[in-house]
Design an enzyme around this catalytic site. Structure first.
Site, PDB file in Angstrom:
ATOM      1  CG  HIS A  34     -11.279  10.300  -7.090  1.00  0.00           C
ATOM      2  ND1 HIS A  34     -12.097   9.243  -7.388  1.00  0.00           N
ATOM      3  CD2 HIS A  34     -11.673  11.301  -7.921  1.00  0.00           C
ATOM      4  CE1 HIS A  34     -12.948   9.570  -8.354  1.00  0.00           C
ATOM      5  NE2 HIS A  34     -12.708  10.837  -8.681  1.00  0.00           N
ATOM      6  CB  ILE A  62     -11.492  19.732  -6.429  1.00  0.00           C
ATOM      7  CG1 ILE A  62     -10.931  20.175  -5.079  1.00  0.00           C
ATOM      8  CG2 ILE A  62     -13.001  19.521  -6.348  1.00  0.00           C
ATOM      9  CD1 ILE A  62     -11.424  21.538  -4.634  1.00  0.00           C
ATOM     10  N   PRO A  63      -8.979  19.223  -8.383  1.00  0.00           N
ATOM     11  CG  PRO A  63      -8.938  19.746 -10.672  1.00  0.00           C
ATOM     12  CD  PRO A  63      -9.885  19.615  -9.499  1.00  0.00           C
ATOM     13  CB  THR A 108      -9.573  -5.498  -9.002  1.00  0.00           C
ATOM     14  OG1 THR A 108      -9.056  -5.113  -7.744  1.00  0.00           O
ATOM     15  CG2 THR A 108      -8.486  -5.386 -10.044  1.00  0.00           C
ATOM     16  NE  ARG A 127      -3.175 -11.340   1.033  1.00  0.00           N
ATOM     17  CZ  ARG A 127      -4.438 -11.293   0.618  1.00  0.00           C
ATOM     18  NH1 ARG A 127      -5.398 -11.777   1.383  1.00  0.00           N
ATOM     19  NH2 ARG A 127      -4.731 -10.764  -0.562  1.00  0.00           N
TER      20      ARG A 127
HETATM   21  O1  C5P Z   1      -1.353  -9.766  -0.304  1.00  0.00           O
HETATM   22  P1  C5P Z   1      -1.523  -9.389  -1.747  1.00  0.00           P
HETATM   23  O2  C5P Z   1      -0.349  -9.786  -2.608  1.00  0.00           O
HETATM   24  O3  C5P Z   1      -2.850  -9.824  -2.310  1.00  0.00           O
HETATM   25  O4  C5P Z   1      -1.524  -7.794  -1.705  1.00  0.00           O
HETATM   26  C1  C5P Z   1      -1.717  -7.039  -2.869  1.00  0.00           C
HETATM   27  C2  C5P Z   1      -1.697  -5.574  -2.545  1.00  0.00           C
HETATM   28  O5  C5P Z   1      -2.088  -4.857  -3.714  1.00  0.00           O
HETATM   29  C3  C5P Z   1      -2.654  -5.147  -1.439  1.00  0.00           C
HETATM   30  O6  C5P Z   1      -2.062  -4.044  -0.748  1.00  0.00           O
HETATM   31  C4  C5P Z   1      -3.873  -4.672  -2.204  1.00  0.00           C
HETATM   32  O7  C5P Z   1      -4.602  -3.705  -1.511  1.00  0.00           O
HETATM   33  C5  C5P Z   1      -3.244  -4.055  -3.454  1.00  0.00           C
HETATM   34  N1  C5P Z   1      -4.118  -3.972  -4.601  1.00  0.00           N
HETATM   35  C6  C5P Z   1      -4.758  -5.064  -5.151  1.00  0.00           C
HETATM   36  N2  C5P Z   1      -5.568  -4.926  -6.241  1.00  0.00           N
HETATM   37  C7  C5P Z   1      -5.725  -3.723  -6.793  1.00  0.00           C
HETATM   38  C8  C5P Z   1      -5.079  -2.607  -6.271  1.00  0.00           C
HETATM   39  C9  C5P Z   1      -4.261  -2.777  -5.162  1.00  0.00           C
HETATM   40  O8  C5P Z   1      -4.597  -6.180  -4.652  1.00  0.00           O
HETATM   41  N3  C5P Z   1      -6.466  -3.600  -7.862  1.00  0.00           N
END
Ligand code: C5P
Length: 247
Positions: A76, A78-79, A131, A222
């Protein structure tokens, strides 16, 4: 729409599941990689591992072991800077990379231009709304519409700017269906097999539900990396995905 590279490179059995290498050190990440099969998953390298000594060398190492790499550095800027970073990622040979859709149309177009048009070019996917940002967080940065409306707006913008897809929560897939072309890639974290711990993920789906809702790729950390037998955990998820694809 320029979909040829996307169609050729996006989906195959070996990259439907992307395992997130969220380990604190490259050594720990590589110990997990030793237990996985490149024919069954791709690997995600994010900011912490990349900055914590992993860097391009780690990406190179896992690619030499046959894995596709999703470089999740969420560019993220500048272009001109983003184009340069995407060109460097293309030179590194990564398969998928992330940018922030909120960088705007010029930045997104620069990202797409930066990866070039080679047959092995990286696919560029855009993060819509983090998120971690709720309505209050968006209001604090001057955005009055809520996360879901903002995600829709940015998904449309990303698609019109020529990138290959987006990253979103599986629970937002249904909402985004009417703005996204069927082959606009949808990459979803927040995936939990039934019965496994949610950890710190709030808006989750099972692998089967995410696939049925239109996800092309599942980012899973995980439930695989923390399992006593990561390979077996991956194979169980693979089975659920295959069943959902058949249904
Ligand atoms: O361990 P887990 O399954 O929760 O990992 C999910 C992965 O997805 C992590 O690397 C996390 O940083 C990434 N991620 C996320 N939510 C987002 C964007 C990326 O959980 N909105």
């Amino acid at each position: 729409m320029t979909t040829s590279a996307r169609e050729r490179r996006a989906i195959d059995a070996g990259s439907r599941i992307i395992v997130a290498l969220d380990h604190p050190t490259p050594e720990q990440a590589l110990a997990l990689v030793d237990r996985l099969d490149p024919a069954r998953c791709a690997l995600k390298v994010g900011k912490s591992l990349f900055v914590r000594g992993g860097g391009p060398a780690l990406v190179d190492t896992v690619q030499r072991r046959g894995f596709r790499v999703f470089l999740d550095l969420k560019f993220h800027d500048i272009p001109h800077q983003v184009a340069g970073a995407c060109r460097a990622a293309a030179d590194l040979g990564v398969w998928l990379l992330t940018v922030h859709a909120s960088g705007g149309p010029q930045m997104l177009a620069a990202a797409r231009e930066g990866v070039g048009d080679g047959p092995q070019r990286p696919l560029v996917v855009a993060v819509t709304v983090l998120t971690s940002l709720d309505a209050e967080g968006l209001a604090a940065i001057g955005i009055a519409r809520g996360p879901s409306a903002q995600a829709k707006l940015l998904a449309g913008l990303a698609q019109d700017s020529g990138v290959d897809g987006l990253v979103c929560s599986p629970v937002d897939l249904a909402d985004l269906a009417d703005v996204c072309e069927p082959d606009f890639l949808r990459v979803t974290p927040g995936v939990r097999p039934a019965g496994s711990a949610a950890d710190d993920q709030a808006r989750i789906s099972t692998p089967g539900d995410a696939i049925r809702a239109g996800a092309h790729h599942l980012v899973i950390g995980r439930p695989i990396t923390g399992a006593p037998d990561p390979h077996a955990a991956l194979v169980a998820i693979e089975r659920e995905v295959a069943q959902a694809l058949r249904s």
